[in-house]
Write a protein that holds these residues in place. Sequence first.
Motif: not given
Lengths: 520, 174
Positions: A126-133, A135-136
């Motif tokens: 659930a958190l993955e896309p938020h971290f990825a956004e 970090e980018g």
Amino acid sequence: MAGTVLEGRSLTQNARLRCDVCIVGSGAGGATAARVLARAGLSVVVLEAGGNNRKDHFTMQEHEVYPLLYQEAMRRATADLSIGILQGRTLGGGTVVNWTTSFRTPEHVLEHWRDRYGLTALTPAALEPHFAEMEGRLGVYEVPDEQINANNRKLWEGAGALGWERTRLRRNVRGCRQIGYCGMGCPFDAKQSALVTLLPDALAAGATVVTDCDIRRLRLAGGRVTAVEGHFHHPEAGDRGTGFDLVVEAEICIVAGGAINSPALLLRSELPDPHDRLGRRTFLHPVAAAIGHFADAISPWSGVPQSVSCHHFVRRPEGMGFFLEAAPLHPVLFAGAITAHGAQHREAMEHLGHTAASLAILVDGFDPSEPGGTVTLHDDGAPRLDYPHTPRLQEGIRAGIEASTRLLLAAGATRVLTPHEPPVSITRETELPRLAFAPTGPNLVRLFSAHQMGGCGMGADPAESVVNSDLCHHSIPNLYVMDGAVLPTSLGVNPQFTIYGLVHRAATQLALRANAVKMD
Amino acid sequence: MTLDRRTVLVRGLWGGLLLAAGGSTFLALRPSARVELPPEPLHALSPAHFAILLAVVTRCVPPPASTPATCRDTVVRLDTTLAQADARTRNDLLRLLGLLDNALAGFLLDGESTPFSRLDAAAQDAVLERWRLSRFALRRTGYQALRRLAATHFYADPAAQRAIGYPGPPVGVQ
Ligand SMILES: Cc1cc2nc3c(=O)[nH]c(=O)nc-3n(C[C@H](O)[C@H](O)[C@H](O)COP(=O)(O)OP(=O)(O)OC[C@H]3O[C@@H](n4cnc5c(N)ncnc54)[C@H](O)[C@@H]3O)c2cc1C
Ligand code: SF4
């Protein structure tokens, strides 16, 4: 339409604003929320107690920048002064002064939160896309070998020699010039702090940012927050008030003043707190630093401040875990941190250029025996933090100092000085047993904290938490806390990305809900 | 329950010890040392406070060899800091200095009836060492406050920084 930054110190009348979302605090949490919500088309006002300080203010002179950029001119501490508290207070909050180390929340921590606090929504997936956004956007990269400075190199070599697990760190910087002044604000805007990323994004989407305003109270009516109230001041001149005040009326209020300040604001506002949770369970990642003297020059003030870490002891079955990281050492910071007195102090200072530090960072909040710190209010409304030195903490400190000492010796230190009063001087492994006779307890071992967490903890059960996993207050539906104050435990890694990730998730959902309400 | 916790915790930091040192007896009124004051006016410190702090700085952070940085300049910087600090912090610190120099408190707790600022260097070190390792948590806190202020303000001076080999910011950056 591009938004504006208003500097409260130069306003010559009271200010009244109205918006969809009012955000108190412009640090990791507040700036993330501002970006997401402004881009979703909501009208956003961000209120910051610190000043509108930019790279021109980052003069790399400690005595000039610390009063501008840190809480209480960098004198913040627990009430008994036993733990010094480094915490940002400037536009962009702690992200402006932090050392840029970027870790996602460890999976075992999320698992503990799911099992113990019912935070079942917070899965790695659930958190993955938020971290990825995030970090980018913040330019996170892994530090290459050639950027490891001498100070961090000692940590790397010491851990390697002892066979301890060690990691190369990731950090949020673009085009680093490696001058080592991250803790004083990056003079090149290379550090991707909220000041140069998230807040400009929010402004570009039309947000209004107001600096130099100390928010004193949330106004409540009918079980909702209707407005926030504060006054303008001169943050660089002892917070002297300008005589003018500010009221912002908003549909939604987000408190993002960071741990310690957010619970203090809610306490000042006399919010309902039937289970006595406000300000409770404040965690600090208490740090005990050992310093090693080396024959070769270290120049610990220069280069990327943190590039490696050692998480070998982060989950110790026998007690509180800790992890080891290096620290940039500049004279004012170092002079105030070491425990030597008189001629010994002078000698330690004269060795600074040949000194490397190993910080043992204690992972507090995972054992039922640890209540954590408690935030209450001084008579003048300022936060007061009391933090108990439990037996578990004291044992962890002892183990952490011993590990740092061993590591520095293994890296070739000719002498290690511990943070005890007075420091214990160790020159070889066989002297380590002497550490058992060193004093323990408040102000007998010097501690500090650069990671403040908790005080408005999240959880499923209102009897033991303040907000839910959407970061919404349990009993006030238009009040959110979106910063480090919501963490139910500490982390065992540096916290900024946990805050970025959690807040990005919660703000994204809030934007959907708020826009749905607007369309009705 | 909630009320109890908060009212107990908001008590002033120095309340307990000040009570112990209170009273207007002869000992409590023994004056602090007099030292030459800086030419510029002081903003937060009285002449007595200046003398006490000068002694504290000199004992805690003796200057490195061959530096023009002085403990007197350090106390002048401390005066500015205190003048800008919030009232609670300033008052706590001024009271702490008063307590350190208070002959009655020193006599009651240590049998020392000379104000700190009038003692010779070795005796001042002994007093600070008693505070540093005291079994009274408040005294340890007091020592930490003093040494931290002394050390951070002494090394705020670029001359002191140069004396320990710190090059300062890279030239030409800004
Ligand atoms: C020296 C240092 C080094 C660090 N290094 C790292 C690192 O390498 N990696 C990492 O992950 N983390 C690091 N951290 C920690 C990290 O920066 C913080 O955890 C993070 O910034 C906290 O985010 P936050 O949103 O909770 O609060 P903050 O970023 O602290 O922002 C809160 C803001 O709210 C404002 N505010 C508070 N109360 C009010 C009020 N009443 N009215 C108006 N404004 C208010 C404050 O002035 C502040 O600017 C470091 C911190 C420090 C101090
Ligand atoms: S080390 Fe890099 S990020 Fe830090 S202050 Fe220097 S240039 Fe900026």
